[in-house]
Enzyme design. Structure first.
Site, PDB file in Angstrom:
ATOM      1  CG  ASP A 112      -6.536  -2.742   5.436  1.00 48.12           C
ATOM      2  OD1 ASP A 112      -5.406  -2.610   4.939  1.00 48.12           O
ATOM      3  OD2 ASP A 112      -6.897  -2.142   6.477  1.00 48.12           O
ATOM      4  CG  ASN A 151       1.558   2.693   0.968  1.00 47.15           C
ATOM      5  OD1 ASN A 151       1.461   3.318  -0.079  1.00 47.15           O
ATOM      6  ND2 ASN A 151       0.515   2.439   1.748  1.00 47.15           N
ATOM      7  CD  GLN A 158       6.666  -1.089   4.252  1.00 47.29           C
ATOM      8  OE1 GLN A 158       7.630  -0.537   3.717  1.00 47.29           O
ATOM      9  NE2 GLN A 158       6.554  -2.405   4.351  1.00 47.29           N
ATOM     10  CG  HIS A 170       1.200  -4.582   3.004  1.00 48.22           C
ATOM     11  ND1 HIS A 170       2.299  -4.364   3.818  1.00 48.22           N
ATOM     12  CD2 HIS A 170       0.498  -3.417   3.000  1.00 48.22           C
ATOM     13  CE1 HIS A 170       2.250  -3.124   4.298  1.00 48.22           C
ATOM     14  NE2 HIS A 170       1.176  -2.523   3.809  1.00 48.22           N
ATOM     15  CG  HIS A 192      -2.799  -1.338   0.390  1.00 50.98           C
ATOM     16  ND1 HIS A 192      -3.472  -1.165   1.582  1.00 50.98           N
ATOM     17  CD2 HIS A 192      -1.496  -1.083   0.651  1.00 50.98           C
ATOM     18  CE1 HIS A 192      -2.601  -0.804   2.524  1.00 50.98           C
ATOM     19  NE2 HIS A 192      -1.399  -0.754   1.988  1.00 50.98           N
TER      20      HIS A 192
HETATM   21  P1  AMP Z   1       0.596   0.253   4.997  1.00 51.39           P
HETATM   22  O1  AMP Z   1       0.241   1.538   5.695  1.00 51.39           O
HETATM   23  O2  AMP Z   1       0.688   0.340   3.514  1.00 51.39           O
HETATM   24  O3  AMP Z   1       1.800  -0.386   5.640  1.00 51.39           O
HETATM   25  O4  AMP Z   1      -0.639  -0.698   5.225  1.00 51.39           O
HETATM   26  C1  AMP Z   1      -0.834  -1.464   6.369  1.00 51.39           C
HETATM   27  C2  AMP Z   1      -2.267  -1.889   6.338  1.00 51.39           C
HETATM   28  O5  AMP Z   1      -2.421  -2.994   7.206  1.00 51.39           O
HETATM   29  C3  AMP Z   1      -3.265  -0.813   6.796  1.00 51.39           C
HETATM   30  O6  AMP Z   1      -4.201  -0.576   5.745  1.00 51.39           O
HETATM   31  C4  AMP Z   1      -3.913  -1.448   8.016  1.00 51.39           C
HETATM   32  O7  AMP Z   1      -5.281  -1.135   8.117  1.00 51.39           O
HETATM   33  C5  AMP Z   1      -3.698  -2.922   7.774  1.00 51.39           C
HETATM   34  N1  AMP Z   1      -3.663  -3.773   8.948  1.00 51.39           N
HETATM   35  C6  AMP Z   1      -2.903  -3.617  10.052  1.00 51.39           C
HETATM   36  N2  AMP Z   1      -3.106  -4.631  10.910  1.00 51.39           N
HETATM   37  C7  AMP Z   1      -3.998  -5.466  10.326  1.00 51.39           C
HETATM   38  C8  AMP Z   1      -4.610  -6.698  10.702  1.00 51.39           C
HETATM   39  N3  AMP Z   1      -4.344  -7.294  11.867  1.00 51.39           N
HETATM   40  N4  AMP Z   1      -5.498  -7.263   9.847  1.00 51.39           N
HETATM   41  C9  AMP Z   1      -5.783  -6.662   8.671  1.00 51.39           C
HETATM   42  N5  AMP Z   1      -5.233  -5.517   8.252  1.00 51.39           N
HETATM   43  C10 AMP Z   1      -4.359  -4.913   9.067  1.00 51.39           C
END
Ligand code: AMP
Ligand code: ZN
Length: 114
Positions: A30, A87, A94, A100, A102
């Site tokens: 992440d 999420n 989300q 995804h 985590h």
């Molecule tokens: P969510 O809020 O559950 O949708 O999680 C999205 C996650 O994606 C967050 O923890 C972000 O930090 C992560 N994220 C967004 N863009 C990237 C990226 N390019 N590379 C790695 N992680 C990312």
């Protein structure tokens, strides 16, 4: 899906720190880690969220939870425990609309989550 950032990470179009990859899933670090270990496990095919999983996704879901999570937990040395969270939708918080999971570890987690 054309404009999806995680589809682009899965295809290699956008760089990431990949920790695991096979024909069905990718796992990468992440960008804004919320724990010492914070990896995202995604299906390579575009699925919006856990709400969109269905009958055709049983192999994928089983692969993630029966193969990839325990394998990564071992490789990332999360022997003291970890958390897997997804999420879904607005109330779920989300922000990226590609399913995804985590995988968080390396510190003690709090409950309930915010
Ligand atoms: P969510 O809020 O559950 O949708 O999680 C999205 C996650 O994606 C967050 O923890 C972000 O930090 C992560 N994220 C967004 N863009 C990237 C990226 N390019 N590379 C790695 N992680 C990312
Ligand atoms: Zn996608």
């Amino acid at each position: 899906m054309a404009d999806c950032i995680f589809c682009k990470i899965a295809s290699g179009e956008i760089p990431s720190t990949m920790v695991y990859e096979d024909d069905m899933v990718a796992a990468f670090k992440d960008l804004e880690p919320q724990a010492p270990t914070h990896v995202l496990i995604i299906p390579k095919k575009h699925v919006v969220s856990a709400a969109e999983l269905g009958d055709g996704d049983r192999e994928l879901a089983a692969h993630i939870f029966c193969d990839v999570v325990p394998k990564l937990a071992k490789e990332l040395k999360l022997s003291n425990g970890f958390r897997v969270v997804t999420n879904a939708g607005e109330d779920g918080g989300q922000t990226v609309m590609h399913l995804h999971f985590h995988l968080l570890g390396g510190r003690s987690m709090q409950w309930p989550p915010g």
